[in-house]
Design an enzyme around this catalytic site. Structure first.
Site, PDB file in Angstrom:
ATOM      1  N   ASP A 111       0.853  -1.192   0.000  1.00  0.00           N
ATOM      2  CA  ASP A 111       0.000   0.000   0.000  1.00  0.00           C
ATOM      3  C   ASP A 111       0.888   1.241   0.000  1.00  0.00           C
ATOM      4  O   ASP A 111       1.674   1.451   0.927  1.00  0.00           O
ATOM      5  CB  ASP A 111      -0.892  -0.015   1.243  1.00  0.00           C
ATOM      6  CG  ASP A 111      -2.023   1.000   1.163  1.00  0.00           C
ATOM      7  OD1 ASP A 111      -2.214   1.606   0.089  1.00  0.00           O
ATOM      8  OD2 ASP A 111      -2.711   1.202   2.187  1.00  0.00           O
ATOM      9  N   MET A 112       0.797   2.050  -1.056  1.00  0.00           N
ATOM     10  CA  MET A 112       1.588   3.275  -1.130  1.00  0.00           C
ATOM     11  C   MET A 112       1.113   4.264  -0.068  1.00  0.00           C
ATOM     12  O   MET A 112      -0.082   4.364   0.216  1.00  0.00           O
ATOM     13  CB  MET A 112       1.476   3.895  -2.520  1.00  0.00           C
ATOM     14  CG  MET A 112       1.967   3.000  -3.644  1.00  0.00           C
ATOM     15  SD  MET A 112       3.700   2.511  -3.460  1.00  0.00           S
ATOM     16  CE  MET A 112       4.520   4.103  -3.672  1.00  0.00           C
ATOM     17  N   ASP A 124      -3.113   2.485  -6.067  1.00  0.00           N
ATOM     18  CA  ASP A 124      -2.021   2.625  -5.103  1.00  0.00           C
ATOM     19  C   ASP A 124      -1.837   1.418  -4.194  1.00  0.00           C
ATOM     20  O   ASP A 124      -1.168   1.515  -3.166  1.00  0.00           O
ATOM     21  CB  ASP A 124      -2.238   3.876  -4.245  1.00  0.00           C
ATOM     22  CG  ASP A 124      -3.505   3.803  -3.406  1.00  0.00           C
ATOM     23  OD1 ASP A 124      -4.371   2.967  -3.692  1.00  0.00           O
ATOM     24  OD2 ASP A 124      -3.633   4.607  -2.456  1.00  0.00           O
ATOM     25  N   GLU A 125      -2.390   0.276  -4.560  1.00  0.00           N
ATOM     26  CA  GLU A 125      -2.211  -0.914  -3.724  1.00  0.00           C
ATOM     27  C   GLU A 125      -2.300  -2.172  -4.580  1.00  0.00           C
ATOM     28  O   GLU A 125      -2.919  -2.183  -5.640  1.00  0.00           O
ATOM     29  CB  GLU A 125      -3.252  -0.962  -2.593  1.00  0.00           C
ATOM     30  CG  GLU A 125      -4.678  -0.990  -3.090  1.00  0.00           C
ATOM     31  CD  GLU A 125      -5.687  -1.102  -1.961  1.00  0.00           C
ATOM     32  OE1 GLU A 125      -5.382  -1.758  -0.944  1.00  0.00           O
ATOM     33  OE2 GLU A 125      -6.789  -0.542  -2.115  1.00  0.00           O
TER      34      GLU A 125
END
Length: 391
Positions: A9-10, A103-104
């Site tokens: 996860d960013m 983003d994940e």
């Protein structure tokens, strides 16, 4: 063989990208959202979160909580570009990567210990590679099952690494607040609380059928989660359908030369992304958003699929030159779509040697930039422009 699933996860992704691209924003409370008070926050930097600013919050409330909040409109194309770089890094470690959102992603790490060592070491190497490739941080959660991997990635944010081992699962689940289970929303949480269910362990007071009778299929799934059962592994995603890059200007412009420079920089990014993932496309599209926020797109399809930077750029400029700029331009972008591997029949007028030379040039540029950084090699057309842009 022990199954391991990772959730990457960013950290504060959209806001972190804005701070990366604009160093003046680093260390400041930043939110990505609408340009008016009627908008909502789509992402907030950790500096803004200290004031209570959260995603899905109205801009009005966010500004009330943090008067010094800096609001930026964001660039979906830029986020997509960096997301592609992250997914490319994950593909270096496992053949099975499932993007869950921009983003994940989930990574099947089963058996990777034979190649890369213990799972926590793999997690550290992934974090290091993501930072090397994007200059951004991510948090990694590792567990034997999918939904626990997602929960684990949120335990030590930002820039965290958490591992839930098989012998820890029972105790962890017993004490886990039920609201932390993915899929339990606000209304579901209220329903469970009325039934005196606060932790996953509370669901084990009754058999699966009890919860299924009262809550339907959802009740059975919740009971499965509480006892550590998740049949969902990492799924292979469908093929990508397009690659694009776009930029929003700090100041609207009508200067076509400026727009061409941006198209060249974006064509480089799109071309590199296509080559990195082994795609070629037949349709080149430009997107132009004017100062009144209205957008237009123009496309051209080619007989032959391409991943060449120069070809993408030439078509993009052709489309731009044919477009009437009725107002100053706020955003411009270029994309390639219509992927495929349709066989090509050479004609008498093809120039295979020239095309091969262009392909080799692109590959050489990609290789140098991957090794020494994106600024290690610049096209002469962009050199002065990027210098002025930094100033």
């Amino acid at each position: 063989m022990q199954q391991w699933i990772m959730h990457i996860d960013m950290d504060a992704f959209f806001a972190s990208v804005e701070q990366l691209d604009n160093p003046a924003l680093r260390g400041l409370p930043v939110a990505v959202g609408g340009d008016s008070d009627r908008g909502v926050v789509s992402a907030a930097s950790y500096e803004a979160r200290k004031f209570g600013v959260r995603s899905a919050m109205s801009v009005v409330k966010a500004k009330r909580l943090c008067p010094q909040l800096i609001l930026v409109s964001g660039s979906r194309g830029r986020y997509k570009e960096i997301s592609g770089q992250v997914m490319g890094v994950l593909g270096e470690f496992s053949p099975l990567v499932e993007p869950a959102s921009i983003d994940e992603a989930y990574v099947d790490a089963t058996g990777l210990e034979r190649l890369f060592g213990p799972v926590e070491d793999i997690g550290r190497r992934i974090k290091q590679r993501v930072q090397e490739e994007t200059s951004l941080t991510c948090s990694v959660g590792i567990a034997p099952i999918r939904f626990l991997a997602k929960i684990a990635s949120d335990l030590d944010k930002p820039d965290g690494l958490s591992v839930i081992r098989p012998d820890q699962m029972e105790q962890f689940l017993r004490e886990l607040p039920v609201g932390k289970v993915p899929g339990v929303g606000k209304r579901g949480l209220e329903t469970l609380r009325r039934m005196n269910v606060h932790h996953c362990g509370d669901l084990l007071r009754h058999p699966r059928e009890y919860w299924q009778e009262r809550l339907g299929k959802w009740g059975g799934v919740l009971h499965d989660r509480a006892r550590g059962y998740d049949p969902n592994g990492v799924q292979r995603p469908g093929a990508a359908k397009s690659s694009s890059a776009e930029n929003t200007f700090q100041k609207d412009t009508t200067d076509r030369e400026t727009l061409r420079k941006w198209l060249l920089a974006q064509s480089e990014r799109v071309g590199a992304d296509l080559r990195a993932h082994g795609y070629k496309g037949r349709t080149v599209t430009i997107k132009v958003k004017f100062s009144d926020y209205r957008s237009v797109t123009r496309s051209k399809s080619l007989d032959k699929a391409t991943d060449r930077t120069r070809t993408i750029y030439d078509i993009a400029v052709e489309l731009l030159d044919a477009l009437t700029l009725r107002l100053p331009v706020r955003l411009i972008g270029v994309g390639v779509s219509n992927f495929g591997d349709k066989p090509r029949q050479l004609s008498l007028f093809d120039e295979p040697e020239e095309e091969a030379a262009g392909d080799e040039l692109d590959k050489t540029v990609d290789s140098i930039r991957k090794r020494f950084g994106k600024e290690a090699l610049l096209r002469g057309d962009l050199l002065d422009y990027r210098r002025r842009d930094k100033e």
